[in-house]
Motif scaffolding. Structure first.
Motif, mmCIF file in Angstrom:
data_model
loop_
_atom_site.group_PDB
_atom_site.id
_atom_site.type_symbol
_atom_site.label_atom_id
_atom_site.label_comp_id
_atom_site.label_asym_id
_atom_site.label_seq_id
_atom_site.Cartn_x
_atom_site.Cartn_y
_atom_site.Cartn_z
ATOM 1 N N LEU A 199 55.701 23.935 38.961
ATOM 2 C CA LEU A 199 54.609 24.403 38.123
ATOM 3 C C LEU A 199 53.496 24.971 38.995
ATOM 4 O O LEU A 199 52.491 24.315 39.257
ATOM 5 C CB LEU A 199 54.052 23.257 37.276
ATOM 6 C CG LEU A 199 54.764 23.043 35.959
ATOM 7 C CD1 LEU A 199 54.073 21.970 35.169
ATOM 8 C CD2 LEU A 199 54.823 24.325 35.171
ATOM 9 N N PRO A 200 53.684 26.198 39.423
ATOM 10 C CA PRO A 200 52.671 26.798 40.271
ATOM 11 C C PRO A 200 51.351 26.927 39.519
ATOM 12 O O PRO A 200 51.291 26.885 38.285
ATOM 13 C CB PRO A 200 53.244 28.181 40.598
ATOM 14 C CG PRO A 200 54.664 28.133 40.200
ATOM 15 C CD PRO A 200 54.779 27.090 39.152
ATOM 16 N N ASP B 275 49.718 29.438 39.224
ATOM 17 C CA ASP B 275 49.543 30.831 38.837
ATOM 18 C C ASP B 275 49.085 30.925 37.382
ATOM 19 O O ASP B 275 49.552 30.167 36.535
ATOM 20 C CB ASP B 275 50.891 31.558 39.019
ATOM 21 C CG ASP B 275 50.726 33.058 38.999
ATOM 22 O OD1 ASP B 275 50.368 33.593 37.944
ATOM 23 O OD2 ASP B 275 50.957 33.685 40.031
ATOM 24 N N ARG C 11 49.924 32.940 35.320
ATOM 25 C CA ARG C 11 51.047 33.285 34.444
ATOM 26 C C ARG C 11 51.791 32.051 33.965
ATOM 27 O O ARG C 11 52.640 32.128 33.082
ATOM 28 C CB ARG C 11 52.010 34.218 35.172
ATOM 29 C CG ARG C 11 51.451 35.615 35.351
ATOM 30 C CD ARG C 11 52.344 36.458 36.215
ATOM 31 N NE ARG C 11 52.418 35.928 37.582
ATOM 32 C CZ ARG C 11 53.116 36.487 38.555
ATOM 33 N NH1 ARG C 11 53.810 37.580 38.325
ATOM 34 N NH2 ARG C 11 53.138 35.957 39.763
ATOM 35 N N ALA C 12 51.505 30.899 34.582
ATOM 36 C CA ALA C 12 52.161 29.667 34.144
ATOM 37 C C ALA C 12 51.512 29.101 32.885
ATOM 38 O O ALA C 12 51.982 28.118 32.335
ATOM 39 C CB ALA C 12 52.114 28.621 35.254
ATOM 40 N N ASP C 13 50.464 29.727 32.424
ATOM 41 C CA ASP C 13 49.756 29.193 31.279
ATOM 42 C C ASP C 13 49.961 30.014 30.020
ATOM 43 O O ASP C 13 49.240 29.826 29.053
ATOM 44 C CB ASP C 13 48.254 29.128 31.601
ATOM 45 C CG ASP C 13 47.941 27.960 32.526
ATOM 46 O OD1 ASP C 13 48.568 26.897 32.349
ATOM 47 O OD2 ASP C 13 47.099 28.121 33.411
ATOM 48 N N VAL C 14 50.909 30.903 30.047
ATOM 49 C CA VAL C 14 51.113 31.737 28.878
ATOM 50 C C VAL C 14 51.467 30.874 27.677
ATOM 51 O O VAL C 14 52.152 29.858 27.807
ATOM 52 C CB VAL C 14 52.234 32.769 29.129
ATOM 53 C CG1 VAL C 14 51.755 33.809 30.125
ATOM 54 C CG2 VAL C 14 53.485 32.098 29.617
ATOM 55 N N ALA C 15 51.009 31.289 26.538
ATOM 56 C CA ALA C 15 51.220 30.515 25.324
ATOM 57 C C ALA C 15 52.408 31.010 24.531
ATOM 58 O O ALA C 15 52.799 30.398 23.553
ATOM 59 C CB ALA C 15 49.973 30.551 24.436
ATOM 60 N N THR D 124 57.155 38.852 29.104
ATOM 61 C CA THR D 124 58.007 39.462 30.125
ATOM 62 C C THR D 124 57.352 39.436 31.492
ATOM 63 O O THR D 124 58.015 39.749 32.483
ATOM 64 C CB THR D 124 58.317 40.915 29.750
ATOM 65 O OG1 THR D 124 57.083 41.600 29.554
ATOM 66 C CG2 THR D 124 59.153 40.982 28.486
ATOM 67 N N PRO E 27 57.293 35.069 35.585
ATOM 68 C CA PRO E 27 58.381 35.161 36.566
ATOM 69 C C PRO E 27 59.625 34.397 36.143
ATOM 70 O O PRO E 27 60.752 34.845 36.410
ATOM 71 C CB PRO E 27 57.755 34.558 37.824
ATOM 72 C CG PRO E 27 56.293 34.793 37.678
ATOM 73 C CD PRO E 27 56.026 34.656 36.203
ATOM 74 N N VAL E 28 59.447 33.272 35.505
ATOM 75 C CA VAL E 28 60.621 32.512 35.068
ATOM 76 C C VAL E 28 61.442 33.328 34.090
ATOM 77 O O VAL E 28 62.678 33.393 34.170
ATOM 78 C CB VAL E 28 60.185 31.173 34.446
ATOM 79 C CG1 VAL E 28 61.370 30.471 33.807
ATOM 80 C CG2 VAL E 28 59.562 30.277 35.500
#
Lengths: 129, 129
Positions: free
Chosen positions: B11-12, B14, B16-20, B24, B27-28
Motif C-alpha cells: 500500500l504505497p 501514492d 493514486r492508492a486512494d482512488v474511490a 485506469t 497502477p494496479v
DNA sequence: CTGAATCCCTGCCGATACTG
DNA sequence: CAGTATCGGCAGGGATTCAG
C-alpha cells in the motif's frame, strides 16, 4: 525446493507451469481469480488498511452498489482472502477482516503496483478509436 | 510526512492508492488490465521462455483459436508487453518477443504464483452446490 | 443493517469464414 | 502464414427491489 529460481524469474519449473490451457489448478490463475472483477482490489485495499463493516465499505467506495459489494465479499470469502464475522445482537453488524492469507496479498498488490507504475504510456485500452 | 511506506506492504503512499473507484490510472489496474483475459498469462509464459511466431504459439496452446490469439497479442502489444516484428519476404512470418517491460512481468507472475501456491483449498468457484 | 433476487445491458469468448 | 470480419452464447456488472 525441487527446482527453480535458477535464472527463470517468474517461471518455476513446477509441472503446473506447463499447462496448455487455462486451468483452475494453476497458481497464477488462482490468484488472478481471487482478484477478479471490478472493485475487488479496491475492497482489498480498504481491508488492508483496517477492517470494515458492510456500510463502512459502502462509504469508502460510494460508487459501488450493494449487490456488487456483497458479490465481491462473497467471492473474497470463498477465495479465503476475507473473513466474515457476524456480531450477534441488534443492529446486525458484520465485520470483514482479511485472513492471514488475504493479508499476504500485500506483496502481490505491491508487485502489480510496481509494474503498473513503470508503464510508460497511458493505457490505450480502446485503441485509437 | 502524512504517510509513508514503512510497514505498509502493498500500500504505497501514492495518491493514486486512494482512488474511490476503478480508474485506469491506478497502477494496479494497469497491470491487471495488461494481464486481463483468458489465455493471456499463458501467452506471456510462452514468450518468457522464448520468442514465438504466430503458429508456434498456436502449437504451444492448441486449444486457443486464431481470433483470440490475435486479440490477446494485440492487447499485449498495446500494453507494451509484447513487441511484434514482421519479417519481410515470403512466407510472411511475424516474430513476437517480450519488450523489456514485458520481461519485467516475471516477478509479477512469480508473486501471483507464490500466493496461489499457498492457497490451501482448491478454489470453490461455484460454491458447494 | 446486511444482504439476496431479479432484470437488463454490455463485453468477452469462441467458432467459422474470409483476406493479404 | 498471419491475421481480420462477423455472429452467437454466455458470464460479468450494475440498478432496483425485497427479505432477514
Amino acid at each position: 525446493m525441487t527446482n527453480q529460481t535458477v535464472g527463470r524469474p517468474g517461471l518455476p519449473a513446477d509441472p503446473r507451469a506447463d499447462v496448455a490451457e487455462p486451468s483452475t489448478s494453476c497458481p497464477v490463475e488462482i490468484t488472478l481469480d481471487a482478484l477478479r472483477g471490478r472493485w475487488t482490489t479496491l475492497i482489498v485495499r480498504e481491508l488492508l488498511r483496517h477492517d470494515h463493516s458492510f456500510s463502512e465499505l459502502r462509504q469508502a467506495l460510494p460508487a459501488l452498489s450493494d449487490k456488487v459489494l456483497a458479490d465481491r465479499l462473497a467471492h473474497l470469502v470463498r477465495s479465503q482472502v476475507v473473513d466474515r464475522q457476524r456480531e450477534p445482537g441488534w443492529p446486525p453488524r458484520t465485520r470483514y477482516t482479511l485472513t492471514p492469507h488475504g493479508r499476504a496479498l500485500g506483496p502481490v498488490l505491491q508487485a502489480l503496483w510496481d509494474w503498473g507504475s513503470e508503464t510508460p504510456q497511458p493505457p490505450a485500452r480502446a485503441a485509437t478509436s
